[in-house]
Design an enzyme around this catalytic site. Structure first.
Site, short mmCIF file in Angstrom:
data_model
loop_
_atom_site.label_atom_id
_atom_site.label_comp_id
_atom_site.label_asym_id
_atom_site.label_seq_id
_atom_site.Cartn_x
_atom_site.Cartn_y
_atom_site.Cartn_z
N LYS A 1 -4.81 -1.28 16.17
CA LYS A 1 -5.50 -0.47 15.15
C LYS A 1 -6.65 0.33 15.78
CE LYS A 1 -3.10 -1.44 11.37
NZ LYS A 1 -2.32 -0.41 10.67
N ASN B 1 1.93 4.71 7.28
CA ASN B 1 1.46 3.49 6.62
C ASN B 1 2.13 2.22 7.14
OD1 ASN B 1 0.50 1.79 4.18
ND2 ASN B 1 2.73 1.68 4.07
N TYR C 1 -3.33 -7.44 17.09
CA TYR C 1 -3.33 -6.46 15.99
C TYR C 1 -4.54 -5.51 16.03
CZ TYR C 1 -3.42 -4.98 11.00
OH TYR C 1 -3.48 -4.28 9.81
N ILE D 1 0.83 -1.21 0.00
CA ILE D 1 0.00 0.00 0.00
C ILE D 1 0.87 1.26 0.00
CG2 ILE D 1 -1.69 1.29 1.35
CD1 ILE D 1 -2.79 -1.46 2.33
N1 LIG Z 1 -2.88 -5.52 3.12
C1 LIG Z 1 -4.02 -5.43 3.76
O1 LIG Z 1 -4.95 -6.21 3.52
C2 LIG Z 1 -4.24 -4.35 4.78
C3 LIG Z 1 -5.54 -4.17 5.26
C4 LIG Z 1 -5.78 -3.18 6.20
C5 LIG Z 1 -4.75 -2.39 6.65
N2 LIG Z 1 -3.49 -2.58 6.19
C6 LIG Z 1 -2.45 -1.70 6.71
O2 LIG Z 1 -1.82 -1.05 5.64
C7 LIG Z 1 -0.45 -0.80 5.96
C8 LIG Z 1 0.44 -1.36 4.86
O3 LIG Z 1 0.17 -2.75 4.72
P1 LIG Z 1 0.71 -3.60 3.48
O4 LIG Z 1 -0.25 -4.69 3.29
O5 LIG Z 1 1.07 -2.70 2.36
O6 LIG Z 1 2.02 -4.23 4.14
P2 LIG Z 1 3.37 -4.77 3.45
O7 LIG Z 1 3.91 -5.77 4.42
O8 LIG Z 1 3.13 -5.15 2.03
O9 LIG Z 1 4.31 -3.47 3.46
C9 LIG Z 1 4.63 -2.83 4.69
C10 LIG Z 1 5.94 -2.08 4.55
O10 LIG Z 1 6.20 -1.48 5.83
C11 LIG Z 1 7.56 -1.70 6.17
N3 LIG Z 1 7.70 -1.72 7.62
C12 LIG Z 1 7.18 -2.63 8.48
N4 LIG Z 1 7.55 -2.32 9.73
C13 LIG Z 1 8.32 -1.21 9.66
C14 LIG Z 1 9.01 -0.43 10.61
N5 LIG Z 1 9.00 -0.78 11.90
N6 LIG Z 1 9.68 0.66 10.20
C15 LIG Z 1 9.72 0.98 8.89
N7 LIG Z 1 9.10 0.27 7.93
C16 LIG Z 1 8.41 -0.81 8.31
C17 LIG Z 1 7.90 -3.06 5.55
O11 LIG Z 1 9.31 -3.23 5.37
C18 LIG Z 1 7.13 -3.01 4.24
O12 LIG Z 1 7.89 -2.51 3.17
C19 LIG Z 1 -0.22 -1.44 7.34
O13 LIG Z 1 -0.35 -0.45 8.34
C20 LIG Z 1 -1.34 -2.43 7.44
O14 LIG Z 1 -1.69 -2.72 8.78
C21 LIG Z 1 -3.21 -3.55 5.25
#
Ligand SMILES: NC(=O)c1ccc[n+]([C@@H]2O[C@H](COP(=O)([O-])OP(=O)(O)OC[C@H]3O[C@@H](n4cnc5c(N)ncnc54)[C@H](O)[C@@H]3O)[C@@H](O)[C@H]2O)c1
Length: 259
Positions: A160, A91, A156, A19
């Site tokens: 949130k 994010n 989790y 995202i």
């Molecule tokens: N994918 C989903 O279905 C979904 C749904 C609801 C919410 N979200 C939220 O959206 C956001 C992004 O999710 P995503 O699915 O793109 O995740 P992802 O795992 O594809 O990407 C997350 C990125 O964040 C980085 N990251 C993680 N911890 C970190 C830290 N401590 N410091 C710096 N960078 C860090 C990772 O290296 C990665 O590049 C998150 O907050 C997640 O909770 C995702």
């Protein structure tokens, strides 16, 4: 439409994939200047270089959002690279899913350190500059887990829920300073995080099919569909949207179960 984010200097966390990466690309299309953060240095470098080579105004550094000093230093670096930060997207986040009584202290801390304290570290680093400059905008990427619970995903959803609480709290505190703080709540989005979640089941393909079936439209979101909403919420197109949450889940969370 282009130029919807012209003049925005945006700090985006977790921007190396999923995202966050989709948000970064969408922001560049709308002429923002970006400072990107991720703890995965190699992936961030690769993606940010590609955006830069394509003409994007983008700078970056590898940093972990749980390290408050590193984040403060990155925000100072960002000001030198692209000018004072006037927008933040929190994010970066991780899934920490357990049955409650099987949650270790380490998992509890990791979940809250990244998903809540990490976002606060970034807010704390950018807010003084925004207050001094007379305004700004913060967007927290929450989740439908911010107001609903899926069993065995502890803790989790607690983090949130708290992130949504922080959104409301900061939105109220800093509205008099012309700073908007909002949350965006995606449902399932096709990123590595969700693939990893399906892979945790004995039959990942069946788990994936079950997820699709839960959705009224029979599919989950693409990261780009979340990014479209993020562009709107960071832009000046919704100047009175504050301390609230926009859900982007294809209708998933308003369904009632029926036999
Ligand atoms: N994918 C989903 O279905 C979904 C749904 C609801 C919410 N979200 C939220 O959206 C956001 C992004 O999710 P995503 O699915 O793109 O995740 P992802 O795992 O594809 O990407 C997350 C990125 O964040 C980085 N990251 C993680 N911890 C970190 C830290 N401590 N410091 C710096 N960078 C860090 C990772 O290296 C990665 O590049 C998150 O907050 C997640 O909770 C995702």
């Amino acid at each position: 439409m282009t130029g919807r984010l012209a003049g925005k200097r945006i700090f985006v966390t977790g921007a190396a994939q999923g995202i966050g990466l989709a948000i970064a690309k969408a922001f560049l299309r709308e002429e923002a200047a970006l400072y990107l953060i991720d703890r995965d240095a190699a992936l961030l470098e690769r993606e940010a270089m590609l955006m830069s080579q394509a003409g994007g105004d983008v700078s970056w550094t590898a940093a972990d959002i749980t390290d408050a000093a590193a984040i403060a230093a990155a925000v100072a670096e960002a000001a030198k690279a692209i000018g004072p930060i006037n927008a933040l997207v929190n994010n970066a986040g991780v899934n920490v899913f357990n049955e409650p009584l099987e949650t270790s202290d380490e998992d509890w801390s990791r979940c809250f350190d990244i998903n809540l304290k990490g976002a606060w570290n970034c807010c704390k680093a950018v807010l003084p500059g925004m207050i001094g400059a007379g305004g700004g905008v913060i967007l927290n990427i929450a989740s439908t887990h911010a107001f609903t619970i899926i069993p065995h995903t502890f803790p989790y959803p607690l983090a949130k829920h708290a992130l949504l609480g922080m959104t409301k709290s900061l939105g109220l505190e800093y509205a008099p300073k012309n700073i908007r703080v909002n949350a965006l709540a995606p449902g399932y989005v096709s990123t590595q995080k969700v693939i990893d979640y399906w892979n945790g089941f004995a039959d990942p393909d069946a788990a994936r099919a079950e997820t699709m079936k839960l959705h009224p439209g029979g599919r989950i979101a693409s990261p780009e569909e979340i990014a479209m909403a993020a562009v709107f919420m960071i832009s000046d197109e919704c100047p009175f949207m504050n301390a609230t949450c926009l859900t982007i889940d294809g209708g998933l969370s308003v369904q009632q179960h029926a036999v």
